[in-house]
Design a protein around this motif. Structure first.
Motif, PDB file in Angstrom:
ATOM      1  N   VAL A   6      27.349  53.215  63.599  1.00  0.00           N
ATOM      2  CA  VAL A   6      26.689  51.999  64.071  1.00  0.00           C
ATOM      3  C   VAL A   6      27.585  50.782  63.874  1.00  0.00           C
ATOM      4  O   VAL A   6      27.616  49.880  64.708  1.00  0.00           O
ATOM      5  CB  VAL A   6      25.308  51.795  63.404  1.00  0.00           C
ATOM      6  N   LEU A   7      28.369  50.762  62.797  1.00  0.00           N
ATOM      7  CA  LEU A   7      29.265  49.633  62.569  1.00  0.00           C
ATOM      8  C   LEU A   7      30.466  49.684  63.493  1.00  0.00           C
ATOM      9  O   LEU A   7      30.931  48.652  63.974  1.00  0.00           O
ATOM     10  CB  LEU A   7      29.723  49.604  61.111  1.00  0.00           C
ATOM     11  N   GLU A   8      30.984  50.878  63.737  1.00  0.00           N
ATOM     12  CA  GLU A   8      32.118  51.013  64.654  1.00  0.00           C
ATOM     13  C   GLU A   8      31.716  50.593  66.059  1.00  0.00           C
ATOM     14  O   GLU A   8      32.445  49.880  66.739  1.00  0.00           O
ATOM     15  CB  GLU A   8      32.632  52.452  64.651  1.00  0.00           C
ATOM     16  N   ARG A  14      30.688  44.095  70.097  1.00  0.00           N
ATOM     17  CA  ARG A  14      30.289  42.727  69.804  1.00  0.00           C
ATOM     18  C   ARG A  14      31.229  42.009  68.846  1.00  0.00           C
ATOM     19  O   ARG A  14      30.805  41.267  67.995  1.00  0.00           O
ATOM     20  CB  ARG A  14      28.880  42.724  69.233  1.00  0.00           C
ATOM     21  N   ARG A  15      32.509  42.219  69.016  1.00  0.00           N
ATOM     22  CA  ARG A  15      33.483  41.619  68.123  1.00  0.00           C
ATOM     23  C   ARG A  15      33.353  40.101  68.047  1.00  0.00           C
ATOM     24  O   ARG A  15      33.574  39.501  67.020  1.00  0.00           O
ATOM     25  CB  ARG A  15      34.888  41.986  68.559  1.00  0.00           C
ATOM     26  N   ALA A  16      32.965  39.476  69.131  1.00  0.00           N
ATOM     27  CA  ALA A  16      32.884  38.021  69.167  1.00  0.00           C
ATOM     28  C   ALA A  16      31.552  37.482  68.643  1.00  0.00           C
ATOM     29  O   ALA A  16      31.426  36.283  68.423  1.00  0.00           O
ATOM     30  CB  ALA A  16      33.096  37.532  70.599  1.00  0.00           C
ATOM     31  N   ALA A  17      30.558  38.331  68.432  1.00  0.00           N
ATOM     32  CA  ALA A  17      29.247  37.859  67.973  1.00  0.00           C
ATOM     33  C   ALA A  17      29.352  37.295  66.556  1.00  0.00           C
ATOM     34  O   ALA A  17      30.033  37.850  65.702  1.00  0.00           O
ATOM     35  CB  ALA A  17      28.237  39.005  68.006  1.00  0.00           C
ATOM     36  N   ALA A  18      28.697  36.200  66.324  1.00  0.00           N
ATOM     37  CA  ALA A  18      28.736  35.558  65.000  1.00  0.00           C
ATOM     38  C   ALA A  18      28.162  36.500  63.952  1.00  0.00           C
ATOM     39  O   ALA A  18      27.084  37.044  64.120  1.00  0.00           O
ATOM     40  CB  ALA A  18      27.940  34.268  65.025  1.00  0.00           C
ATOM     41  N   GLY A  19      28.881  36.685  62.876  1.00  0.00           N
ATOM     42  CA  GLY A  19      28.401  37.490  61.759  1.00  0.00           C
ATOM     43  C   GLY A  19      28.545  38.983  61.914  1.00  0.00           C
ATOM     44  O   GLY A  19      28.135  39.721  61.030  1.00  0.00           O
ATOM     45  N   SER A  20      29.098  39.473  63.003  1.00  0.00           N
ATOM     46  CA  SER A  20      29.177  40.923  63.178  1.00  0.00           C
ATOM     47  C   SER A  20      30.507  41.475  62.674  1.00  0.00           C
ATOM     48  O   SER A  20      31.163  42.246  63.335  1.00  0.00           O
ATOM     49  CB  SER A  20      28.945  41.312  64.640  1.00  0.00           C
ATOM     50  N   ARG A  21      30.903  41.054  61.508  1.00  0.00           N
ATOM     51  CA  ARG A  21      32.130  41.567  60.899  1.00  0.00           C
ATOM     52  C   ARG A  21      31.829  42.923  60.259  1.00  0.00           C
ATOM     53  O   ARG A  21      31.017  43.011  59.341  1.00  0.00           O
ATOM     54  CB  ARG A  21      32.621  40.578  59.854  1.00  0.00           C
ATOM     55  N   PRO A  22      32.458  43.992  60.731  1.00  0.00           N
ATOM     56  CA  PRO A  22      32.152  45.337  60.228  1.00  0.00           C
ATOM     57  C   PRO A  22      32.292  45.475  58.715  1.00  0.00           C
ATOM     58  O   PRO A  22      31.452  46.114  58.081  1.00  0.00           O
ATOM     59  CB  PRO A  22      33.142  46.238  60.966  1.00  0.00           C
ATOM     60  N   ALA A  24      31.884  43.194  56.400  1.00  0.00           N
ATOM     61  CA  ALA A  24      30.767  42.512  55.754  1.00  0.00           C
ATOM     62  C   ALA A  24      29.480  43.324  55.890  1.00  0.00           C
ATOM     63  O   ALA A  24      28.677  43.405  54.953  1.00  0.00           O
ATOM     64  CB  ALA A  24      30.587  41.120  56.348  1.00  0.00           C
ATOM     65  N   LEU A  25      29.277  43.942  57.053  1.00  0.00           N
ATOM     66  CA  LEU A  25      28.084  44.752  57.257  1.00  0.00           C
ATOM     67  C   LEU A  25      28.127  46.019  56.406  1.00  0.00           C
ATOM     68  O   LEU A  25      27.100  46.460  55.884  1.00  0.00           O
ATOM     69  CB  LEU A  25      27.920  45.086  58.738  1.00  0.00           C
ATOM     70  N   ALA A  26      29.307  46.598  56.237  1.00  0.00           N
ATOM     71  CA  ALA A  26      29.449  47.760  55.355  1.00  0.00           C
ATOM     72  C   ALA A  26      29.148  47.370  53.908  1.00  0.00           C
ATOM     73  O   ALA A  26      28.485  48.117  53.186  1.00  0.00           O
ATOM     74  CB  ALA A  26      30.854  48.341  55.458  1.00  0.00           C
ATOM     75  N   HIS A  27      29.589  46.188  53.503  1.00  0.00           N
ATOM     76  CA  HIS A  27      29.287  45.704  52.144  1.00  0.00           C
ATOM     77  C   HIS A  27      27.781  45.494  51.983  1.00  0.00           C
ATOM     78  O   HIS A  27      27.218  45.777  50.926  1.00  0.00           O
ATOM     79  CB  HIS A  27      30.031  44.404  51.861  1.00  0.00           C
ATOM     80  N   LEU A  28      27.137  44.980  53.036  1.00  0.00           N
ATOM     81  CA  LEU A  28      25.691  44.786  53.000  1.00  0.00           C
ATOM     82  C   LEU A  28      24.971  46.111  52.770  1.00  0.00           C
ATOM     83  O   LEU A  28      24.060  46.193  51.935  1.00  0.00           O
ATOM     84  CB  LEU A  28      25.217  44.144  54.307  1.00  0.00           C
ATOM     85  N   LEU A  29      25.371  47.151  53.504  1.00  0.00           N
ATOM     86  CA  LEU A  29      24.738  48.462  53.325  1.00  0.00           C
ATOM     87  C   LEU A  29      24.969  49.016  51.923  1.00  0.00           C
ATOM     88  O   LEU A  29      24.066  49.579  51.310  1.00  0.00           O
ATOM     89  CB  LEU A  29      25.265  49.453  54.362  1.00  0.00           C
ATOM     90  N   THR A  30      26.172  48.821  51.408  1.00  0.00           N
ATOM     91  CA  THR A  30      26.477  49.291  50.054  1.00  0.00           C
ATOM     92  C   THR A  30      25.622  48.564  49.027  1.00  0.00           C
ATOM     93  O   THR A  30      25.055  49.175  48.118  1.00  0.00           O
ATOM     94  CB  THR A  30      27.973  49.094  49.742  1.00  0.00           C
ATOM     95  N   ALA A  31      25.514  47.242  49.175  1.00  0.00           N
ATOM     96  CA  ALA A  31      24.703  46.449  48.242  1.00  0.00           C
ATOM     97  C   ALA A  31      23.228  46.829  48.329  1.00  0.00           C
ATOM     98  O   ALA A  31      22.535  46.902  47.308  1.00  0.00           O
ATOM     99  CB  ALA A  31      24.894  44.964  48.525  1.00  0.00           C
ATOM    100  N   ALA A  32      22.744  47.071  49.551  1.00  0.00           N
ATOM    101  CA  ALA A  32      21.351  47.475  49.711  1.00  0.00           C
ATOM    102  C   ALA A  32      21.096  48.820  49.042  1.00  0.00           C
ATOM    103  O   ALA A  32      20.076  49.011  48.371  1.00  0.00           O
ATOM    104  CB  ALA A  32      20.984  47.545  51.194  1.00  0.00           C
ATOM    105  N   GLY A  55      15.630  47.247  55.488  1.00  0.00           N
ATOM    106  CA  GLY A  55      15.911  45.829  55.717  1.00  0.00           C
ATOM    107  C   GLY A  55      17.346  45.590  56.143  1.00  0.00           C
ATOM    108  O   GLY A  55      17.614  44.813  57.065  1.00  0.00           O
ATOM    109  N   ALA A  56      18.280  46.259  55.484  1.00  0.00           N
ATOM    110  CA  ALA A  56      19.697  46.098  55.829  1.00  0.00           C
ATOM    111  C   ALA A  56      19.969  46.619  57.236  1.00  0.00           C
ATOM    112  O   ALA A  56      20.683  45.985  58.019  1.00  0.00           O
ATOM    113  CB  ALA A  56      20.579  46.827  54.812  1.00  0.00           C
TER     114      ALA A  56
END
Length: 67
Positions: A6-8, A14-22, A24-32, A55-56
């Motif tokens: 899903v991150l790949e 959506r590389r240009a979408a605000a906040g869609s840094r892979p 950062a999203l992987a870190h979010l999943l790890t933290a969750a 939620g993540a």
């Protein structure tokens, strides 16, 4: 580094979408996962882990809904 599918996909589509840094999203999943795993293990109840991961993932999926 190997990204979850899903991150790949998000990174390619959506590389240009605000906040869609892979990363950062992987870190979010790890933290969750880590944040939900502790109360899950302490209480022997999977609800905290399930809620944290749902939620993540909902947050990550919101990027796909924007496009």
């Amino acid at each position: 580094m190997v990204w979850p599918p899903v991150l790949e996909q998000d990174a390619r589509a959506r590389r240009a979408a605000a906040g869609s840094r892979p990363a950062a999203l992987a870190h979010l999943l790890t933290a969750a996962f880590q944040g939900g795993a502790l109360p899950d293990q302490a209480a022997e109840d999977s609800t905290p882990l399930r809620d944290a991961l749902h939620g993540a993932l909902a947050y990550i999926e919101s990027f796909a809904a924007e496009g």
